[in-house]
Design an enzyme around this catalytic site. Structure first.
Site, mmCIF file in Angstrom:
data_model
loop_
_atom_site.group_PDB
_atom_site.id
_atom_site.type_symbol
_atom_site.label_atom_id
_atom_site.label_comp_id
_atom_site.label_asym_id
_atom_site.label_seq_id
_atom_site.Cartn_x
_atom_site.Cartn_y
_atom_site.Cartn_z
ATOM 1 N N GLU A 164 6.590 -22.706 -55.434
ATOM 2 C CA GLU A 164 5.175 -22.791 -55.833
ATOM 3 C C GLU A 164 4.961 -22.872 -57.340
ATOM 4 O OE1 GLU A 164 3.130 -19.577 -53.862
ATOM 5 O OE2 GLU A 164 3.577 -20.348 -51.869
ATOM 6 N N GLU A 197 7.859 -23.506 -43.827
ATOM 7 C CA GLU A 197 7.062 -22.306 -43.510
ATOM 8 C C GLU A 197 5.948 -22.647 -42.521
ATOM 9 O OE1 GLU A 197 5.785 -20.149 -47.000
ATOM 10 O OE2 GLU A 197 7.612 -20.627 -48.089
HETATM 11 C C1 XIL Z 1 4.479 -14.143 -47.541
HETATM 12 C C2 XIL Z 1 5.002 -13.221 -46.450
HETATM 13 O O1 XIL Z 1 4.854 -13.821 -45.204
HETATM 14 C C3 XIL Z 1 4.242 -11.933 -46.507
HETATM 15 O O2 XIL Z 1 4.768 -11.035 -45.553
HETATM 16 C C4 XIL Z 1 4.345 -11.352 -47.898
HETATM 17 O O3 XIL Z 1 3.584 -10.218 -47.992
HETATM 18 C C5 XIL Z 1 3.831 -12.347 -48.918
HETATM 19 O O4 XIL Z 1 4.552 -13.530 -48.789
HETATM 20 N N1 XIL Z 1 4.315 -18.916 -49.251
HETATM 21 C C6 XIL Z 1 5.594 -18.451 -49.409
HETATM 22 C C7 XIL Z 1 6.010 -17.220 -48.717
HETATM 23 O O5 XIL Z 1 6.423 -19.115 -50.032
HETATM 24 O O6 XIL Z 1 6.969 -16.499 -49.441
HETATM 25 C C8 XIL Z 1 4.827 -16.332 -48.383
HETATM 26 O O7 XIL Z 1 5.300 -15.279 -47.575
HETATM 27 C C9 XIL Z 1 3.770 -17.127 -47.688
HETATM 28 C C10 XIL Z 1 3.262 -18.232 -48.568
#
Ligand code: XIL
Length: 370
Positions: A161, A275
């Protein structure tokens, strides 16, 4: 083959019966159908999911479901800097090692996520990075976390990101603590450190907001291509992770998305959906309708994505609605109902979204040898 009776299957049957009235086609979710990874494998693809250490250790039904459906796992947060080094110098990998052990003992591939991310940064880091030796702290962190799992991790999300056009920085880079203290070279530097620490791992840049047809996402796609091109010219990046956090009601334009995938592929960069989940918070309460709309939205996206041969597979951000980050914070449904964003319901039964993923995998062209 006689169907084995086990508790999970009985729950699955109950869930199936409950959902049947809403399903437009026959027995969509046949219980003896192979899991998602088995279907992915037939096409030279991978299917995996994010997991947390605790349910892997303590929830047998979830663990069994992971083994039925996935060929790859990635820790949801256990490898993030805030978890591995909350206190400076007191590095701990217990939880991420538990996940790595589970992967090794069951022959699952493992992804690393995420060496550098602007969130989940330990409290001591911002000030430390601003000091004259800040650069070596930055590089040591990447060397340390990537080196810890050397030889065991197939792919690393080295930087996560890094793009945010709203921040108004050159290249639409996010004005993160890393950009502020290390300058824009921090991204290449993280990749260099990761390459040194685990030369065999495939190194990914990972981001969101490149899936939908909006001017904002057009700009994010443009900035992503520029960044990937830059890293590729330096032979630093192997793959691009498209998070794929979908939301029903957003405007998906398959042609625009396919063109973007082609542009990434033309750089010689592999693509993985890293994701994947589907936010249902704009949808009505009724579970049957909600599940169908979630599945339809997902199917449009997955069909377009998996048609591109540079796309190597799908990793869902969780597997069962029992554990989804979309039940937390700003992502929660306004009506307070629990999200149905993942392929299995809270009882590990396959849902229409499971079916959408299965059919999209079945419809994908076979990939050649790597
Ligand atoms: C999120 C997790 O799912 C949560 O449990 C945590 O509290 C915060 O992070 N993009 C990403 C992930 O790259 O690392 C994030 O994961 C969700 C959004």
């Amino acid at each position: 083959m006689a169907a084995k009776i086990d508790p999970t299957r009985r729950v699955t049957l109950a869930g199936l019966a409950a959902g049947l009235t809403a399903l437009p086609l026959g027995p969509l979710l046949a219980l003896d159908e192979p899991g998602l990874h088995a279907r992915a494998l037939r096409k030279g693809l991978v299917f995996g999911c994010a997991v947390e250490a605790r349910p892997i250790q303590a929830d047998g039904a979830f663990r069994d479901a992971v083994l039925r459906e996935a060929g790859l796992i990635v820790p949801t947060f256990e490898m993030k800097w805030g978890q591995t080094e909350a206190n400076r110098g007191a590095t701990t990998y217990d939880k991420s090692e538990a996940i790595a052990d589970f992967a090794t003992s069951h022959g699952l591939k493992l992804r690393g996520h995420a060496a550098i991310w602007h969130q989940n940064v330990p409290g001591w880091v911002p000030e430390a990075l601003g000091k004259p030796d800040g650069n070596s702290i930055f590089a040591s962190h990447v060397l340390d976390v990537v080196g810890q799992f050397r030889g065991r991790i197939a792919q690393w999300d080295v930087v996560n990101e890094a793009i945010e056009p709203k921040d108004g920085q050159p290249g639409s880079l996010r004005n993160s603590i890393f950009l502020k203290t290390q300058g824009r070279s921090y991204i290449a530097e993280a990749f260099r450190a990761a390459r040194a620490a685990a030369p065999e791992a495939q190194l990914y840049y990972n981001d969101y907001g490149v899936e939908y047809a909006t001017p904002y996402e057009d700009e994010r796609r443009r900035a992503t291509l520029a960044l990937l091109g830059d890293l590729r010219r330096q032979r630093l990046v192997d793959g691009f992770g498209i998070q794929g956090h979908l939301k029903v009601g957003n405007n998906f334009d398959a042609e625009r998305f396919r063109r973007f995938l082609r542009d990434v592929a033309d750089l010689g960069v592999a693509i993985l959906l890293t994701e994947f989940d589907v936010n249902d918070s704009r949808l009505e309460a009724d579970v049957g309708t909600r599940d169908i709309k979630v599945a339809d939205h997902a199917r449009q996206f997955l069909d377009a994505a998996l048609d591109e041969r540079a796309v190597k597979g799908v990793v869902a951000w969780g597997l069962s609605d029992r554990y989804t980050w979309l039940n937390t914070g700003v992502f929660r449904r306004p009506d307070g109902l629990r999200s149905r964003s993942l392929p299995l319901d809270e009882d590990m039964a396959r849902k229409p979204l499971w079916n959408a993923i299965a059919r999209a995998l079945d419809g994908a062209p076979v990939r050649g040898p790597k």
